[in-house]
Design a protein around this motif. Structure first.
Motif, PDB file in Angstrom:
ATOM      1  N   PHE A 171      57.723  55.619  32.639  1.00 20.38           N
ATOM      2  CA  PHE A 171      58.811  54.918  31.896  1.00 20.38           C
ATOM      3  C   PHE A 171      58.438  53.288  32.019  1.00 20.38           C
ATOM      4  O   PHE A 171      57.881  52.808  32.888  1.00 20.38           O
ATOM      5  N   VAL A 172      58.201  52.967  30.827  1.00 16.65           N
ATOM      6  CA  VAL A 172      57.755  51.595  30.619  1.00 16.65           C
ATOM      7  C   VAL A 172      58.850  50.590  30.105  1.00 16.65           C
ATOM      8  O   VAL A 172      59.638  50.996  29.266  1.00 16.65           O
ATOM      9  N   ILE A 173      59.044  49.447  30.999  1.00 16.98           N
ATOM     10  CA  ILE A 173      60.105  48.802  30.585  1.00 16.98           C
ATOM     11  C   ILE A 173      59.820  47.292  30.403  1.00 16.98           C
ATOM     12  O   ILE A 173      59.057  46.751  31.209  1.00 16.98           O
ATOM     13  N   GLU A 174      59.998  46.982  29.142  1.00 18.32           N
ATOM     14  CA  GLU A 174      59.469  45.601  28.701  1.00 18.32           C
ATOM     15  C   GLU A 174      60.634  44.404  28.995  1.00 18.32           C
ATOM     16  O   GLU A 174      61.772  44.946  29.020  1.00 18.32           O
ATOM     17  N   GLY A 175      60.047  43.378  29.346  1.00 17.11           N
ATOM     18  CA  GLY A 175      61.172  42.262  29.929  1.00 17.11           C
ATOM     19  C   GLY A 175      60.658  40.925  29.150  1.00 17.11           C
ATOM     20  O   GLY A 175      59.392  40.784  28.955  1.00 17.11           O
ATOM     21  N   ASP A 176      61.565  40.170  28.714  1.00 12.95           N
ATOM     22  CA  ASP A 176      60.987  38.834  28.070  1.00 12.95           C
ATOM     23  C   ASP A 176      62.521  38.036  27.857  1.00 12.95           C
ATOM     24  O   ASP A 176      63.324  38.280  28.459  1.00 12.95           O
ATOM     25  N   HIS A 177      62.382  36.800  27.599  1.00 12.51           N
ATOM     26  CA  HIS A 177      63.351  35.727  27.394  1.00 12.51           C
ATOM     27  C   HIS A 177      63.477  35.489  25.853  1.00 12.51           C
ATOM     28  O   HIS A 177      62.361  35.644  25.077  1.00 12.51           O
ATOM     29  N   PRO A 178      64.557  35.262  25.380  1.00 13.06           N
ATOM     30  CA  PRO A 178      64.911  34.915  24.085  1.00 13.06           C
ATOM     31  C   PRO A 178      64.055  33.473  23.683  1.00 13.06           C
ATOM     32  O   PRO A 178      64.158  32.652  24.706  1.00 13.06           O
ATOM     33  N   ALA A 179      63.661  33.159  22.425  1.00 15.89           N
ATOM     34  CA  ALA A 179      63.349  32.049  21.854  1.00 15.89           C
ATOM     35  C   ALA A 179      63.850  30.761  22.430  1.00 15.89           C
ATOM     36  O   ALA A 179      63.225  29.652  22.759  1.00 15.89           O
ATOM     37  N   VAL A 180      65.326  30.902  22.600  1.00 17.24           N
ATOM     38  CA  VAL A 180      66.100  29.640  23.103  1.00 17.24           C
ATOM     39  C   VAL A 180      65.691  29.295  24.426  1.00 17.24           C
ATOM     40  O   VAL A 180      66.164  28.194  24.652  1.00 17.24           O
ATOM     41  N   VAL A 181      65.283  30.191  25.120  1.00 15.73           N
ATOM     42  CA  VAL A 181      64.909  29.749  26.564  1.00 15.73           C
ATOM     43  C   VAL A 181      63.454  29.875  26.783  1.00 15.73           C
ATOM     44  O   VAL A 181      63.099  30.510  27.795  1.00 15.73           O
ATOM     45  N   CYS A 182      62.486  29.581  25.852  1.00 18.47           N
ATOM     46  CA  CYS A 182      61.172  29.543  25.579  1.00 18.47           C
ATOM     47  C   CYS A 182      60.228  30.855  26.058  1.00 18.47           C
ATOM     48  O   CYS A 182      59.251  30.973  26.465  1.00 18.47           O
ATOM     49  N   GLY A 183      61.107  31.843  25.406  1.00 18.94           N
ATOM     50  CA  GLY A 183      60.461  33.233  25.246  1.00 18.94           C
ATOM     51  C   GLY A 183      59.945  33.660  23.815  1.00 18.94           C
ATOM     52  O   GLY A 183      60.068  33.007  23.233  1.00 18.94           O
ATOM     53  N   ALA A 184      59.564  34.843  23.783  1.00 18.38           N
ATOM     54  CA  ALA A 184      59.098  35.260  22.707  1.00 18.38           C
ATOM     55  C   ALA A 184      59.964  36.250  21.941  1.00 18.38           C
ATOM     56  O   ALA A 184      59.731  37.227  21.007  1.00 18.38           O
TER      57      ALA A 184
END
Length: 193
Positions: free
Chosen positions: A72-85
């Motif tokens: 099972f693959v789980i991706e994580g990131d941040h929204p653009a408003v906090v410098c993520g993609a």
């Protein structure tokens, strides 16, 4: 007068839960407590920026190593408003999702053991966080959630009081709720590669 004891009907699978197997598992663990010792694992790797990827598969349980048919693959990131993609949910959204999933699964199991037919279960979880802590702007502001709220809407073939008791039992048995409300010791070791 001939009085016979009435037998309780056998519990049957309900709501997609194999109740006889669940009850048998509880019986096995009751008789052999070491079978209850499990260790779950996740392996995370950095992709780019705030984007990461975790893989979940093998775990130890029921006295031996276990594996699943697939990773099972789980991706994580941040929204653009906090410098993520914004390529995936944030880690804190996964935490909220974990609580929702744990409470919902518990409701499904408990209602099924109690032989209640469920029509629907919807668990909504919200968390309030002050980003000043994470951004290092105020050391007096914690990095995590200040408050988490959950609402479980449940509909089934039992009176409202019985359905509320199912939800309360799910809360009482939720591993994620327990970790969030009682804390869990976390050890982190940094190893230069």
């Amino acid at each position: 007068m001939n009085t016979q004891a009435m037998e309780k009907p056998a519990k049957v699978a309900k709501n997609g839960v194999d109740v006889p197997t669940l009850l048998a598992t509880i019986g096995v663990v009751k008789d052999a407590p070491p079978a209850a010792q499990f260790q779950f694992r996740a392996k995370g790797e950095w992709v780019n920026g705030t984007h990461s990827r975790a893989t979940v598969n093998g775990f130890f349980g029921a006295g031996e190593e276990q594996s699943r048919a697939q990773d099972f693959v789980i991706e994580g990131d941040h929204p653009a408003v906090v410098c993520g993609a914004d390529k995936a949910p944030t880690p804190v959204e996964y935490l909220l999702s974990a609580l929702a999933a744990c409470l919902t699964a518990g409701v499904g199991n408990i209602a099924s053991v109690r032989q209640i037919d469920l029509d629907s279960v919807e668990t909504t979880v919200e968390g309030d966080i002050d980003m000043q802590g994470i951004l290092g702007l105020d050391d007096n502001v914690r990095n995590g959630f200040n408050t988490i709220r959950a609402t479980v809407k449940i509909k089934g073939d039992a009176p409202a009081e019985a359905l509320e008791r199912v939800v309360q039992q799910s809360i009482a048995r939720s591993a994620v709720f327990d970790m969030l409300t009682n804390g869990t010791k976390v050890d982190v070791t940094a190893v230069a590669a």
